[in-house]
Scaffold this motif. Structure first.
Motif, PDB file in Angstrom:
ATOM      1  N   ILE A   1       8.587  21.682  24.408  1.00 59.61           N
ATOM      2  CA  ILE A   1       8.581  22.658  23.312  1.00 59.61           C
ATOM      3  C   ILE A   1       9.782  23.600  23.452  1.00 59.61           C
ATOM      4  N   SER A   2      10.056  24.023  24.684  1.00 61.31           N
ATOM      5  CA  SER A   2      11.213  24.900  24.897  1.00 61.31           C
ATOM      6  C   SER A   2      12.510  24.198  24.529  1.00 61.31           C
TER       7      SER A   2
ATOM      8  N   SER B   1       6.748  24.055  28.722  1.00 63.56           N
ATOM      9  CA  SER B   1       7.397  22.996  29.505  1.00 63.56           C
ATOM     10  C   SER B   1       6.765  21.618  29.318  1.00 63.56           C
ATOM     11  N   ALA B   2       5.637  21.529  28.594  1.00 62.93           N
ATOM     12  CA  ALA B   2       4.997  20.224  28.386  1.00 62.93           C
ATOM     13  C   ALA B   2       5.926  19.298  27.600  1.00 62.93           C
TER      14      ALA B   2
ATOM     15  N   LYS C   1      -2.879  26.135  28.043  1.00 65.88           N
ATOM     16  CA  LYS C   1      -4.059  25.325  27.788  1.00 65.88           C
ATOM     17  C   LYS C   1      -4.078  24.155  28.755  1.00 65.88           C
ATOM     18  N   GLN C   2      -5.257  23.621  28.954  1.00 71.57           N
ATOM     19  CA  GLN C   2      -5.349  22.416  29.773  1.00 71.57           C
ATOM     20  C   GLN C   2      -4.799  21.252  28.960  1.00 71.57           C
ATOM     21  N   GLU C   3      -3.621  20.812  29.305  1.00 76.42           N
ATOM     22  CA  GLU C   3      -2.980  19.716  28.602  1.00 76.42           C
ATOM     23  C   GLU C   3      -2.088  18.972  29.587  1.00 76.42           C
ATOM     24  N   PRO C   4      -1.871  17.678  29.344  1.00 77.26           N
ATOM     25  CA  PRO C   4      -1.035  16.908  30.268  1.00 77.26           C
ATOM     26  C   PRO C   4       0.403  17.418  30.243  1.00 77.26           C
ATOM     27  N   PRO C   5       1.042  17.496  31.396  1.00 81.36           N
ATOM     28  CA  PRO C   5       2.427  17.989  31.424  1.00 81.36           C
ATOM     29  C   PRO C   5       3.404  17.039  30.755  1.00 81.36           C
ATOM     30  N   THR C   6       3.072  15.729  30.744  1.00 79.57           N
ATOM     31  CA  THR C   6       4.002  14.737  30.201  1.00 79.57           C
ATOM     32  C   THR C   6       3.233  13.619  29.507  1.00 79.57           C
TER      33      THR C   6
END
Length: 311
Positions: free
Chosen positions: A246-247, A207-208, A269-274
């Motif tokens: 990505i989806s 969903s990122a 993973k720890q990554e920003p959602p947007t």
């Protein structure tokens, strides 16, 4: 133009040529190597790490579009010294060559530099505008920021004019030339659809959201930036267009190609959602806007290039 025969360089060369510019393509490929077809006036063989070659390369030019760089984020952690040498050191050497050419001719010099959203790191405020404090999180981002800072320091108050284009995620294709880097999600998804790879890897639920721009829309930004480049000053512009997860990309690739794109999901993973681009400034000052950057068109062009063997 440095990096003239790369994925982005191909698109920029074509747009500059259409706008009436005579493009001298610089490549570090050896003399005698087979080069892709491109509407260039001539080709010079030079390396960013060879200062004397750079002086010859910029001779009689009045502007440079600097696209050559090492660009893989993950790889930069494994090869930080190489990224420092090419991205920062190579830019410094190129600027020295441009200044020497100005000293020889007395003509003001213009530079449009390919930068990246990676210089911003992960700002909390979205979308990201050009005033966001740069806090890069990778050697790639750090070396590209260092290159930007070198250019800014050299331009302000001198005969050098600079425009820095900070592109977000670039994809699509121009004249059948797509992105061959399968570490990037759209080329990878298209390669899976084409049977050239088995699956895409997705962290978490996919969903990122990231910002994507068609390479041809980015190429038009180079033409406009070159026209607006003024001696003694610098400008920085973000170039982005379409937010997609990505989806979203996997689903759009399946729809556009009519083929399955299997995905293997890994732990989040720890990554920003947007991470999205605020392009207000380039729209207002250069009258730029995306024309080909819908997700469907980006993927359709990348798919056609991949199916034809052009990526």
């Amino acid at each position: 133009m440095t990096g003239a025969y790369g994925f982005v360089g191909n698109a920029v060369v074509r747009r500059l040529s259409e706008a009436g510019h005579d493009v001298i393509a610089m490549t570090h490929r050896p003399v005698g190597a087979v080069l892709p077809s491109a509407p260039v006036a001539s080709t010079v063989h030079a390396d960013l790490l060879q200062p004397e070659q750079l002086r010859d390369a910029v001779r009689d030019a009045d502007a440079v579009c600097h696209l050559a760089a090492l660009t893989r984020v993950r790889e930069s952690f494994e090869r930080p010294d190489d990224y420092e040498a090419v991205n920062r050191g190579g830019t410094a050497a190129l600027l020295n060559a441009c200044e020497a050419e100005f000293a020889r001719t007395g003509r003001p010099f213009r530079i449009v530099q390919a930068s990246t959203a990676a210089v911003y790191g992960v700002p909390e405020r979205q979308p990201i505008d050009e005033q966001a404090p740069p806090v890069p999180t990778s050697p790639y981002g750090k070396t590209k920021l260092a290159a930007d800072e070198l250019l800014i320091a050299r331009a302000d108050g001198t005969a050098l004019g600079a425009v820095i284009l900070r592109a977000f995620n670039i994809s699509g294709a121009v004249a059948g030339v797509g992105d061959a880097d399968l570490t990037r999600i759209i080329p990878k998804a298209v390669a899976v659809a084409a049977g050239q790879a088995t699956h895409v890897d997705v962290n978490g639920d996919g969903s990122a959201v990231r910002d994507f721009v068609h390479v041809d829309d980015l190429a038009r930004a180079y033409v406009l930036a070159l026209q607006a480049c003024a001696p003694g000053s610098h400008r920085i512009y973000n170039v982005g267009a379409t937010g997609a997860s990505i989806s979203d990309i996997v689903a759009a690739t399946e729809r556009g190609t009519g083929r399955p794109v299997p995905a293997i999901h890994h732990p989040p993973k720890q990554e920003p959602p947007t991470l999205l681009a605020d392009t207000t400034l380039i729209r207002r000052e250069l009258d730029w806007k995306p024309e080909r950057s819908s997700l469907n068109e980006i993927i359709a062009d990348a798919w056609r290039a991949a199916a034809a063997g052009g990526s």
